[in-house]
Design an enzyme around this catalytic site. Structure first.
Site, PDB file in Angstrom:
ATOM      1  N   GLY A 127      -1.081   2.383   1.138  1.00 61.32           N
ATOM      2  CA  GLY A 127      -0.014   1.934   0.231  1.00 61.32           C
ATOM      3  C   GLY A 127       1.242   2.763   0.459  1.00 61.32           C
ATOM      4  CG  HIS A 128       1.309   7.012  -0.527  1.00 60.30           C
ATOM      5  ND1 HIS A 128       0.012   7.400  -0.742  1.00 60.30           N
ATOM      6  CD2 HIS A 128       1.987   7.286  -1.674  1.00 60.30           C
ATOM      7  CE1 HIS A 128      -0.103   7.883  -1.953  1.00 60.30           C
ATOM      8  NE2 HIS A 128       1.069   7.823  -2.555  1.00 60.30           N
ATOM      9  CB  SER A 154      -4.840   4.520  -6.707  1.00 63.74           C
ATOM     10  OG  SER A 154      -4.865   5.732  -7.430  1.00 63.74           O
TER      11      SER A 154
END
Ligand code: PAF
Length: 254
Positions: A37-38, A186
């Site tokens: 995600g990052h 996450s």
């Protein structure tokens, strides 16, 4: 070549140098433990800007529980490797004293939106987030700063803070990145076993089910989640739940 900097004075000097003036600068603030995600946000910033700066700082002031802070995954070596591979221009890794020379005597507080949803259950959390983001924006002076839509309330608060304080940075929202089961990526997922991660994906499925809020809550409880809140907000359903003492948040568009 990627430059890793921990000293803010050194960075500020560099920021004023010719090589960084009149350039579009993308800031990607993170607390490390970087996942896909990052990295998808970082890749976007690289695509959309001349220079990309990633900050890695596990911000203690936004953790309202000592246990959560202590358990927060950290992997600086792995993070630096991933970012260098993407050819990020600068990685800023400041220490607590660098970011908080005042030891958090000065605090930025928002008094409305930060008190509901996640803020209701995590007192002081958004004070910590807004204070650190304001500092990072003032240090880096980016033209664009990127935040994920998973933290939808955080994103809204930061957008409004930037408008309120006339900060000359465009806040860019990045869509939630999910694994193949639908679980929102996450750093906290690392604290779940593989089996629990499969169950955690039920959060997204249930939020997207079209059921009423009451039914969504009862379904999640049946599936083994401890529900903090599930609420309609803007055109979304936002949620904060616990699975095996790990706090998960997610949201879906209605
Ligand atoms: O979303 C996060 O990772 C953090 O809240 C942020 C924006 C990096 C501030 O510490």
């Amino acid at each position: 070549m990627t430059k890793v900097i921990s000293n803010i004075k050194q960075f500020t000097k560099l920021r004023k140098s010719k090589s960084l003036t009149d350039k579009s600068i993308g800031l990607v603030p993170t607390m490390g433990a970087l996942h896909e995600g990052h990295l998808s946000i970082v890749k976007r910033s690289i695509k959309e800007n001349d220079i990309t700066i990633v900050t890695i700082f596990v911000n203690p002031t936004q953790f309202n529980s000592k246990e959560d802070l202590l358990k927060y995954p950290q992997n600086l070596k792995g993070d630096l490797f991933k970012l260098k591979k993407l050819k990020v221009d600068f990685i800023l890794v400041p220490a607590f004293n660098e970011i908080y020379p005042d030891n958090y005597a000065y605090v930025l507080t928002e008094n409305e939106l930060s008190k509901i949803l996640c803020g209701k259950y995590r007192p002081g959390h958004f004070d910590g987030v807004l204070t650190v983001v304001m500092k990072l924006l003032n240090i880096v002076k980016p033209t664009h700063a990127y935040f994920g839509e998973k933290d939808y309330q955080q994103l809204k608060l930061i957008k409004a803070m930037v408008d309120t304080f006339f900060i000359d940075t465009k806040i860019i929202a990045h869509p939630i990145v999910r694994n193949k089961n639908g679980l929102a990526l996450s750093s906290r997922n690392e604290r779940l076993s593989l089996e629990q991660q499969v169950l955690a994906a039920e959060l997204h499925k249930t939020l997207s089910s079209g059921l009423s809020i009451t039914k969504i809550k009862s379904t999640l409880k049946q599936k083994g989640f401890v529900v903090e809140y599930v609420e309609k907000f803007d055109n979304r359903i936002l949620s904060g739940v616990y699975l095996n003492k790990v706090r998960l948040i997610d949201n879906v568009k209605i």
